[in-house]
Write a protein that holds these residues in place. Structure first.
Motif, PDB file in Angstrom:
ATOM      1  N   PRO A 292     -24.410  16.557 -49.716  1.00 38.64           N
ATOM      2  CA  PRO A 292     -23.988  15.465 -48.827  1.00 38.64           C
ATOM      3  C   PRO A 292     -23.979  14.139 -49.563  1.00 38.64           C
ATOM      4  CG  PRO A 292     -26.291  15.961 -48.457  1.00 38.64           C
ATOM      5  CD  PRO A 292     -25.803  16.971 -49.475  1.00 38.64           C
ATOM      6  N   LEU A 293     -23.384  13.143 -48.945  1.00 41.82           N
ATOM      7  CA  LEU A 293     -23.450  11.756 -49.391  1.00 41.82           C
ATOM      8  C   LEU A 293     -24.167  10.955 -48.306  1.00 41.82           C
ATOM      9  CD1 LEU A 293     -19.792  11.215 -50.669  1.00 41.82           C
ATOM     10  CD2 LEU A 293     -21.839  11.268 -52.096  1.00 41.82           C
ATOM     11  N   PRO A 294     -24.767   9.834 -48.672  1.00 44.58           N
ATOM     12  CA  PRO A 294     -25.315   8.974 -47.615  1.00 44.58           C
ATOM     13  C   PRO A 294     -24.223   8.649 -46.606  1.00 44.58           C
ATOM     14  CG  PRO A 294     -25.991   8.192 -49.777  1.00 44.58           C
ATOM     15  CD  PRO A 294     -24.980   9.271 -50.017  1.00 44.58           C
ATOM     16  N   ARG A 295     -24.509   8.853 -45.358  1.00 43.76           N
ATOM     17  CA  ARG A 295     -23.486   8.619 -44.333  1.00 43.76           C
ATOM     18  C   ARG A 295     -23.358   7.129 -44.061  1.00 43.76           C
ATOM     19  NH1 ARG A 295     -23.272  13.433 -39.844  1.00 43.76           N
ATOM     20  NH2 ARG A 295     -23.780  15.175 -41.233  1.00 43.76           N
ATOM     21  N   VAL A 296     -22.119   6.696 -43.910  1.00 46.72           N
ATOM     22  CA  VAL A 296     -21.865   5.292 -43.590  1.00 46.72           C
ATOM     23  C   VAL A 296     -20.961   5.234 -42.372  1.00 46.72           C
ATOM     24  CG1 VAL A 296     -22.149   4.495 -45.949  1.00 46.72           C
ATOM     25  CG2 VAL A 296     -19.876   5.158 -45.162  1.00 46.72           C
ATOM     26  N   ALA A 297     -21.242   4.278 -41.521  1.00 47.86           N
ATOM     27  CA  ALA A 297     -20.367   4.028 -40.376  1.00 47.86           C
ATOM     28  C   ALA A 297     -19.244   3.102 -40.818  1.00 47.86           C
ATOM     29  CB  ALA A 297     -21.168   3.396 -39.240  1.00 47.86           C
ATOM     30  N   GLU A 298     -18.226   3.013 -39.989  1.00 48.24           N
ATOM     31  CA  GLU A 298     -17.156   2.058 -40.276  1.00 48.24           C
ATOM     32  C   GLU A 298     -17.740   0.650 -40.362  1.00 48.24           C
ATOM     33  OE1 GLU A 298     -14.700   2.685 -36.906  1.00 48.24           O
ATOM     34  OE2 GLU A 298     -13.423   4.149 -37.913  1.00 48.24           O
ATOM     35  N   PRO A 299     -17.192  -0.203 -41.232  1.00 46.73           N
ATOM     36  CA  PRO A 299     -17.709  -1.577 -41.311  1.00 46.73           C
ATOM     37  C   PRO A 299     -17.544  -2.307 -39.989  1.00 46.73           C
ATOM     38  CG  PRO A 299     -15.650  -1.348 -42.525  1.00 46.73           C
ATOM     39  CD  PRO A 299     -16.076   0.030 -42.153  1.00 46.73           C
ATOM     40  N   ARG A 300     -18.475  -3.218 -39.721  1.00 44.07           N
ATOM     41  CA  ARG A 300     -18.451  -3.967 -38.474  1.00 44.07           C
ATOM     42  C   ARG A 300     -17.477  -5.132 -38.519  1.00 44.07           C
ATOM     43  NH1 ARG A 300     -25.064  -4.269 -37.809  1.00 44.07           N
ATOM     44  NH2 ARG A 300     -25.370  -2.095 -37.180  1.00 44.07           N
ATOM     45  N   GLY A 301     -17.044  -5.483 -39.687  1.00 45.44           N
ATOM     46  CA  GLY A 301     -16.119  -6.597 -39.818  1.00 45.44           C
ATOM     47  C   GLY A 301     -16.075  -7.062 -41.260  1.00 45.44           C
ATOM     48  N   ILE A 302     -15.399  -8.174 -41.473  1.00 45.67           N
ATOM     49  CA  ILE A 302     -15.272  -8.759 -42.808  1.00 45.67           C
ATOM     50  C   ILE A 302     -16.125 -10.017 -42.859  1.00 45.67           C
ATOM     51  CG2 ILE A 302     -13.682  -9.824 -44.446  1.00 45.67           C
ATOM     52  CD1 ILE A 302     -11.518  -7.947 -43.381  1.00 45.67           C
ATOM     53  N   ASP A 303     -17.099 -10.030 -43.757  1.00 42.85           N
ATOM     54  CA  ASP A 303     -17.978 -11.185 -43.918  1.00 42.85           C
ATOM     55  C   ASP A 303     -17.243 -12.360 -44.542  1.00 42.85           C
ATOM     56  OD1 ASP A 303     -20.369 -10.540 -42.774  1.00 42.85           O
ATOM     57  OD2 ASP A 303     -21.325  -9.857 -44.615  1.00 42.85           O
ATOM     58  N   TYR A 304     -16.479 -12.065 -45.577  1.00 39.49           N
ATOM     59  CA  TYR A 304     -15.814 -13.146 -46.311  1.00 39.49           C
ATOM     60  C   TYR A 304     -14.706 -12.592 -47.186  1.00 39.49           C
ATOM     61  CZ  TYR A 304     -18.333 -11.576 -50.492  1.00 39.49           C
ATOM     62  OH  TYR A 304     -18.806 -10.828 -51.535  1.00 39.49           O
ATOM     63  N   VAL A 305     -13.854 -13.492 -47.613  1.00 39.12           N
ATOM     64  CA  VAL A 305     -12.870 -13.217 -48.655  1.00 39.12           C
ATOM     65  C   VAL A 305     -13.142 -14.195 -49.784  1.00 39.12           C
ATOM     66  CG1 VAL A 305     -10.437 -13.287 -49.283  1.00 39.12           C
ATOM     67  CG2 VAL A 305     -11.118 -12.341 -47.083  1.00 39.12           C
ATOM     68  N   GLU A 306     -13.141 -13.696 -51.010  1.00 42.89           N
ATOM     69  CA  GLU A 306     -13.343 -14.571 -52.161  1.00 42.89           C
ATOM     70  C   GLU A 306     -12.032 -14.722 -52.915  1.00 42.89           C
ATOM     71  OE1 GLU A 306     -16.156 -15.236 -56.131  1.00 42.89           O
ATOM     72  OE2 GLU A 306     -16.413 -13.437 -54.884  1.00 42.89           O
ATOM     73  N   LEU A 307     -11.663 -15.976 -53.158  1.00 37.29           N
ATOM     74  CA  LEU A 307     -10.453 -16.289 -53.907  1.00 37.29           C
ATOM     75  C   LEU A 307     -10.830 -16.982 -55.204  1.00 37.29           C
ATOM     76  CD1 LEU A 307      -8.263 -17.748 -51.005  1.00 37.29           C
ATOM     77  CD2 LEU A 307      -8.382 -15.381 -51.790  1.00 37.29           C
ATOM     78  N   ASN A 308     -10.264 -16.519 -56.283  1.00 34.85           N
ATOM     79  CA  ASN A 308     -10.421 -17.199 -57.571  1.00 34.85           C
ATOM     80  C   ASN A 308      -9.228 -18.136 -57.748  1.00 34.85           C
ATOM     81  OD1 ASN A 308     -12.155 -16.682 -60.290  1.00 34.85           O
ATOM     82  ND2 ASN A 308     -10.081 -17.313 -60.811  1.00 34.85           N
ATOM     83  N   THR A 309      -9.462 -19.350 -58.194  1.00 29.93           N
ATOM     84  CA  THR A 309      -8.348 -20.288 -58.313  1.00 29.93           C
ATOM     85  C   THR A 309      -8.540 -21.269 -59.453  1.00 29.93           C
ATOM     86  OG1 THR A 309      -7.012 -21.934 -57.146  1.00 29.93           O
ATOM     87  CG2 THR A 309      -9.378 -21.909 -56.659  1.00 29.93           C
ATOM     88  N   ASP A 310      -7.458 -21.595 -60.122  1.00 25.37           N
ATOM     89  CA  ASP A 310      -7.446 -22.698 -61.080  1.00 25.37           C
ATOM     90  C   ASP A 310      -6.621 -23.860 -60.526  1.00 25.37           C
ATOM     91  OD1 ASP A 310      -4.899 -21.704 -61.269  1.00 25.37           O
ATOM     92  OD2 ASP A 310      -4.942 -21.312 -63.420  1.00 25.37           O
TER      93      ASP A 310
END
Length: 646
Positions: A292-310
């Protein structure tokens, strides 16, 4: 569960394929005959190389066009078979794949086929070789697994068994119930492949469009559970013919293949565990050691998005125009800052040149992951989506599962008093982090400061571009790591060609991620950055709001220039929907697009693209769950005009 992979799945030379399979962690390989024929190494040298790499040679394949022939042809076929048996003996191989006759069969008579299989078994006995008889989906007379089994059963020879291949069985829609009739010891080999749902001849489907388990449309968990319930104890092998796989990086494809088997193994393990009795799956006959693998539930949502920028000025100006508030700089990383709009959070990271990177001493104030230079992405130029943080029920279990599925952990500087965040690299080079989310502000945001924001806003969805050769890998990645479901794919027309799009979604819609493959050589293709594995089509972050007209008015007041929508669109909109003239005028005024279905309404507008990132503001009314798909060609055409004009 012993894992194996056919060399035909991989690009490169036979020697490169063996090395890749061993490095990925496979237990054994199937040797595809052509790979051996074109190799400059002797059969003995190939066997020695495999042994040195810790690989067993599980199957020699294929032996073709044997049975259902007249006596003269049969004698020639026996001579040919003996030559192959002698070759296999030189390599220490004990199982050969016999495909049902496609080209030379002239006699559709079970008695003839049974007799010829017995006589082949007598020859195989002299060389201690097992013959696994497989029904090809396009076989001349034998094309169904159950008929192949009936012939093997009637032959009643210890050296003659059957091979079950998921593609040949599932592509024909054959009833699977008879698998339970086959004793596990008479299944001499098992081959797995998934496939997308296509309407085409089965031979072309097989030769060009197979994919690894979890990357197509079939229920291979059910299929493998049925086979495991027979008591089958041999290798579980991949046999995938795919044009993209044969052109892709050998090592990467091998890792993707093993990930698919480990994911499938865990699913089948859970299937047996979850059944109240397990009797209908043959739990009492189970011989495969299913891990088996450790069971995971569907994610509850998106905490953040990270953008790299110059281009920090342009990017912060645009997200400010969208109503985001600046929270602060990270307390130990001044090149990182946080912006928020309600529960929508965007982390902005400026690239750091290695020679100016801060040196962090490895003492009691830092953990072992502290480094003196940033990772490759931190030095990349351009504006691109660097990573996504997912809110999950158990971040440690999610990370453990990810590592067991052959992912690579993202190195990260970590001070002793900072929230521990761990993540892995996705197939497109972006980063996926796991955070313990409970609907409140995550703990790590304290490292930037506190700016209360109770607006009803969140990240609605993220549209990710994928390199064509790794699209299927990305589908499996998000399915296996985050328990997301792949919805049916769609083709969206653009000025540069068709864009294939497939949505990865949680059941409740808390996480929605369309994955897109852009047309080759598209002028819209922009780089994710120097650390990117390939050029990508523009990606975007969609922000949900409760009043799109207020959001649009605020954005205009702050100087935002929307992506222009042509007048022709609104004339067509008026023809398609019975909209009030006042609403139509408001939509036109703010370049807002509109869609409507039986569940509700969807209103959205787009920004211009900075680097390879743009934003979408959306308002969902009542139960609308889509993405405004009819409007995608309008957006793509508008972006094309803007990019080519600039």
């Amino acid at each position: 569960m012993r894992t194996s992979i056919a060399t035909v799945c991989l690009s490169g030379t036979l020697e490169e394929k063996l090395q890749a399979a061993a490095t990925a962690g496979f237990d054994g390989v199937e040797i595809f005959e052509q790979d051996l024929i074109v190799s400059p190494n002797s059969p003995e040298a190939t066997a020695a190389l495999a042994a040195g790499l810790g690989l067993s040679l599980d199957l020699y394949q294929p032996f073709r066009d044997f049975e259902g022939v007249d006596e003269e042809q049969f004698a020639a076929n026996l001579t040919r078979a003996e030559a192959k048996f002698q070759l296999m003996s030189r390599m220490g191989m004990t199982t050969v794949l016999l495909c049902s006759n496609v080209a030379t069969a002239t006699i559709d008579d079970d008695a003839v086929v049974i007799d010829q299989l017995r006589r082949l078994g007598d020859l195989a006995e002299r060389y201690c070789i097992d013959v696994a008889y497989e029904a090809l989906a396009w076989g001349r007379f034998v094309s169904e697994y159950d008929r192949a089994w009936d012939l093997v059963k009637a032959a009643d020879h210890p050296r003659i068994g059957t091979c079950l291949d998921s593609f040949h069985i599932l592509s024909r829609g054959t009833d699977l119930s008879r698998i339970a009739e086959i004793p596990g010891e008479k299944i001499f080999f098992l081959q797995l492949a998934d496939a997308p749902a296509l309407s085409m001849d089965v031979l072309s489907w097989s030769r060009h469009h197979r994919v690894f388990p979890g990357e197509g449309s079939w229920d291979l968990t059910d299929f493998l559970a049925r086979v495991a319930g027979t008591g089958y104890a041999g290798p579980v092998s991949l046999e995938v013919f795919n044009d993209s796989f044969r052109q892709a990086d050998t090592q990467r494809t091998a890792v993707d293949g093993l990930r698919s088997l480990r994911w499938l193994e865990a699913n089948v393990s859970a299937t047996f565990d979850d059944r109240a009795s397990g009797a209908d799956w043959g739990r009492d006959r189970l011989q495969l050691d299913l891990q088996p693998l450790p069971r995971v539930a569907e994610p509850r949502g998106i905490d953040y998005v990270e953008l790299n920028t110059d281009d920090l000025g342009a990017l912060t100006r645009q997200i400010h125009q969208l109503g985001f508030r600046f929270v602060g700089f990270h307390r130990t990383k001044p090149h990182v800052q946080l912006w928020r709009r309600g529960q929508a959070r965007i982390v902005l990271t400026e690239p750091i040149e290695p020679e100016y990177a801060p040196i962090v001493p490895a003492d009691e104030s830092t953990v072992a992951l502290a480094v003196s230079t940033p990772d490759a992405h931190s030095t990349a130029s351009g504006t691109y989506l660097r990573g996504i943080g997912f809110a999950v029920a158990d971040a440690d279990a999610a990370m453990e599962r990810a590592l067991l599925l052959s992912t690579t952990e993202v190195p990260r500087e970590q001070a002793h008093d900072e929230k521990v965040l761990r993540g892995v690299f996705a197939p497109d080079g972006s980063e996926v982090f796991f955070g313990d989310g409970d609907g409140e502000d995550p703990q790590w945001t304290d490292e930037f400061g506190t700016v209360p924001d109770d607006r009803q806003s969140a990240i609605d969805h993220i549209n990710l571009a994928q390199p064509a050769h790794h699209y299927d890998e990305a589908v499996l990645f998000y399915t296996s790591l985050l328990a997301l479901t792949a919805l049916p794919s769609q083709d969206v027309p653009s000025p540069s060609g068709l864009v294939r799009s497939q949505v990865m979604s949680s059941a409740d819609g808390a996480v929605r991620m369309p994955l897109n493959v852009s047309p080759d050589h598209s002028p819209n293709a922009l780089s994710r950055g120097a650390g990117s594995p390939a050029a990508t089509y523009p990606e975007h972050v969609a922000i949900a709001c409760d009043d799109i007209f207020t959001a649009a008015t605020t954005a205009v007041a702050r100087g935002l220039k929307f992506l222009a929508v042509p007048q022709n669109y609104y004339e067509d909109l008026a023809a398609r929907f019975d909209l009030a003239p006042e609403l139509l005028d408001r939509l036109r005024e703010h370049n807002i697009l509109y869609d409507h279905d039986a569940e509700g309404e969807f209103l959205h507008f787009y920004t211009s693209t900075i680097g390879s990132v743009f934003f979408e503001m959306v308002e969902r009314r009542t139960g609308y769950r889509g993405f405004g798909a009819p409007n995608a060609p309008v957006r793509l055409a508008a972006q094309h005009r803007r990019n080519t004009e600039s």
